[in-house]
Design a protein around this motif. Structure first.
Motif, PDB file in Angstrom:
ATOM      1  N   PHE A  46      -0.840  30.527  32.954  1.00 59.25           N
ATOM      2  CA  PHE A  46      -1.592  29.791  32.610  1.00 59.25           C
ATOM      3  C   PHE A  46      -1.722  29.353  30.941  1.00 59.25           C
ATOM      4  N   GLY A 171       1.826  35.861  42.720  1.00 60.07           N
ATOM      5  CA  GLY A 171       2.150  34.747  42.496  1.00 60.07           C
ATOM      6  C   GLY A 171       2.093  35.220  40.666  1.00 60.07           C
ATOM      7  N   CYS A 172       0.924  35.277  40.077  1.00 60.96           N
ATOM      8  CA  CYS A 172       0.696  35.415  38.542  1.00 60.96           C
ATOM      9  C   CYS A 172       0.618  36.330  38.192  1.00 60.96           C
ATOM     10  N   CYS A 196      -0.574  34.200  47.858  1.00 59.90           N
ATOM     11  CA  CYS A 196      -1.590  33.844  47.506  1.00 59.90           C
ATOM     12  C   CYS A 196      -3.005  33.348  47.104  1.00 59.90           C
ATOM     13  N   VAL A 197      -3.850  33.417  47.134  1.00 68.05           N
ATOM     14  CA  VAL A 197      -5.157  31.577  47.350  1.00 68.05           C
ATOM     15  C   VAL A 197      -6.280  31.643  47.113  1.00 68.05           C
ATOM     16  N   ASN A 199      -8.409  33.470  45.660  1.00 70.36           N
ATOM     17  CA  ASN A 199      -8.631  34.720  44.974  1.00 70.36           C
ATOM     18  C   ASN A 199     -10.194  34.636  44.290  1.00 70.36           C
ATOM     19  N   CYS A 260      -7.190  30.537  40.069  1.00 75.47           N
ATOM     20  CA  CYS A 260      -7.443  30.489  41.015  1.00 75.47           C
ATOM     21  C   CYS A 260      -7.242  29.196  41.697  1.00 75.47           C
ATOM     22  N   CYS A 263      -3.902  27.369  40.495  1.00 75.21           N
ATOM     23  CA  CYS A 263      -2.861  27.982  40.809  1.00 75.21           C
ATOM     24  C   CYS A 263      -1.233  27.049  41.752  1.00 75.21           C
TER      25      CYS A 263
HETATM   26 FE1  SF4 Z   1      -3.356  34.947  40.931  1.00 76.24          FE
HETATM   27 FE2  SF4 Z   1      -5.345  33.475  41.715  1.00 76.24          FE
HETATM   28 FE3  SF4 Z   1      -3.180  32.323  41.963  1.00 76.24          FE
HETATM   29 FE4  SF4 Z   1      -3.925  34.664  43.213  1.00 76.24          FE
HETATM   30  S1  SF4 Z   1      -4.420  32.544  44.098  1.00 76.24           S
HETATM   31  S2  SF4 Z   1      -1.747  34.382  42.446  1.00 76.24           S
HETATM   32  S3  SF4 Z   1      -4.590  35.147  42.124  1.00 76.24           S
HETATM   33  S4  SF4 Z   1      -3.738  32.968  40.497  1.00 76.24           S
END
Ligand code: SF4
Ligand code: FAD
Ligand code: SF4
Length: 398
Positions: A46, A171-172, A196-197, A199, A260, A263
């Motif tokens: 980020f 991912g992060c 991932c999404v 979150n 998220c 992201c």
């Molecule tokens: Fe990380 Fe959130 Fe992206 Fe998932 S959605 S990879 S927890 S930033």
């Protein structure tokens, strides 16, 4: 190792509860809980968006942005749908992730696996560990659908002298991991990622469960599925489904963590192998092999899975365009209309890879608007080129 080779060892992890350098955008990936905080300015997903450079380093080539599949799903050698012939009881789907990790330990390919168990008191509270045995890996099966500081265990790698490691993560976490990979002193790093999404923090999860499920306190598992419904599993074994279009979007708008909402690494572009579900038929898992290391990992379980080719059906574009203002204005349909819409979309809507594109487009357009409105100064640097090209296909409100 001398101090000049490992300058991070002089750094101090940030104290629990202290403000992270990414401030409200922090996804609590765990890096800042270790002395690798020394690299945070370059490594944090980020603070420094560097997907293109990290992809080229991890996969020995860049994402081909003119290839429509690579634009959406990242660098890959092959994709398929797969499921375990004997699923692991209690896994999120059929347990392909846990099975690969167990095989890697059993065959001594790695000495440890970074994965995330839950605390004794709370099924949804993440507890990252370095698993040394298949039993410890299996204790980490099933999603903890909350932000998880998986990288907080990184200091233990050097302390325990591990040289071959598997990291499982979203991912992060993997972006920060790849950025410090060369500092970890490993002979071999394997990375097994999941998409991932959307979150949430632990408190956000409670709000989501309270506003969406008929019995929030008994939910043990949930997933946003390809039939356009959220599927909840309860502790008594019963299931509950709620159509996406019936979600109380006005109440849920602030539930997802700001990280998220900002992201663009939905498909975990830096993992060697990705295991999700969204590009596969209902009940199957979706596999993306990004490089030779990923293929080596998948080969370990070939005799435990059945596979089929990925397919793609339907046209997502109109549905995505229509959903943009609906989400933006927090519109919630009455439940009967939401059920009806769910049935119609399931019959004629996008399937397989087209469903995955639907989900990517919907989230990238929403997240683009979020960054533009809340962090306009970051927009140009923070949105990777592949995401910009995807967003540019749609008309967005101001
Ligand atoms: Fe990380 Fe959130 Fe992206 Fe998932 S959605 S990879 S927890 S930033
Ligand atoms: P299992 O064998 O049950 O293993 C699950 C593994 O996930 C464990 O090793 C555990 O260490 C790890 N894990 C659990 N929680 C976390 C966490 N919070 N952070 C990092 N690692 C974790 N797939 C899609 O196709 N589309 C999606 O939108 C999508 N969203 C997801 C959101 C989250 C927060 C997570 C964690 C996963 C998501 N997935 C998504 C992946 C999918 O839900 C399954 O995790 C994946 O298909 C593997 O299933 P499995 O049965 O093989 O996993
Ligand atoms: Fe640190 Fe990770 Fe938060 Fe970035 S996302 S500030 S690296 S803990």
């Amino acid at each position: 190792m001398t101090a000049s080779i490992a300058p991070h060892k002089k750094a101090k992890a940030l104290k629990p509860g202290s403000r992270r350098p990414a401030k409200e955008l922090c996804s609590e990936c765990g890096l800042c809980d270790t002395y690798y905080v020394h690299y945070v300015k370059e490594a944090c997903a980020f603070l420094n968006q560097q997907m293109a450079a990290l992809e080229a380093a991890a996969h020995a080539r860049s994402r081909d942005l003119d290839n429509p599949d690579e634009l959406y799903f990242g660098v890959h050698q092959q994709m398929m749908a797969a499921r375990k012939t004997e699923p692991i009881e209690g896994a999120q789907w059929t347990g392909i992730v846990s099975t690969i990790a167990c095989e890697m330990l059993t065959r001594n390919l790695v000495e440890g696996v970074v994965c995330v168990q839950n605390t004794e008191r709370d099924r949804f509270q993440p507890m990252p560990v370095i698993a040394r045995t298949p039993a410890e890996v299996l204790a980490a099966r099933v999603n903890k659908p909350t932000l998880s500081p998986n990288l907080s265990v990184l200091e233990q790698i050097e302390q325990s002298g591990l040289k071959r490691l598997l990291v499982i993560g979203v991912g992060c976490q993997i972006q920060a991991l790849r950025a410090v990979e060369q500092q970890l002193g490993l002979e071999k790093l394997y990375v097994l990622g999941t998409p991932c999404v959307d979150n949430v923090t632990r408190e956000g999860l409670q709000k989501f469960l309270d506003t969406t499920s008929r019995s929030p306190e008994t939910v043990v598992h949930y997933e946003f599925m390809q039939d356009f419904r959220v599927h909840f599993k309860h502790s008594d074994g019963s299931t509950e489904t709620v159509p996406f279009f019936g979600l109380k979007t006005n109440k849920l708008k602030d539930v997802f963590a700001p990280s998220c909402m900002s992201c663009f690494d939905y498909v975990n572009g830096l993992a060697d192998l990705v295991v999700g579900y969204m590009g596969a038929p209902f009940g199957w898992q979706w596999i993306v092999v990004r490089n030779d290391t990923g293929q080596e990992m998948l080969d370990l379980i070939q005799d435990q899975i059945e596979t089929q080719d990925v397919m793609s059906k339907g046209d997502r574009k109109a549905a995505v365009q229509q959903s943009i203002p609906a989400y933006d204005q927090g519109v919630t349909l009455p439940m009967w209309a939401a059920q009806l819409m769910g049935v119609v979309i399931e019959r004629i809507g996008p399937k397989g890879l087209e469903y995955a594109r639907f989900s990517i487009d919907s989230h990238f357009t929403r997240n683009y608007l979020y960054v533009k409105r809340n962090h306009p100064e970051k927009l140009a640097d923070h949105v990777p080129e592949f995401a910009q090209r995807i967003v540019d296909q749609y008309e967005l409100p101001d």
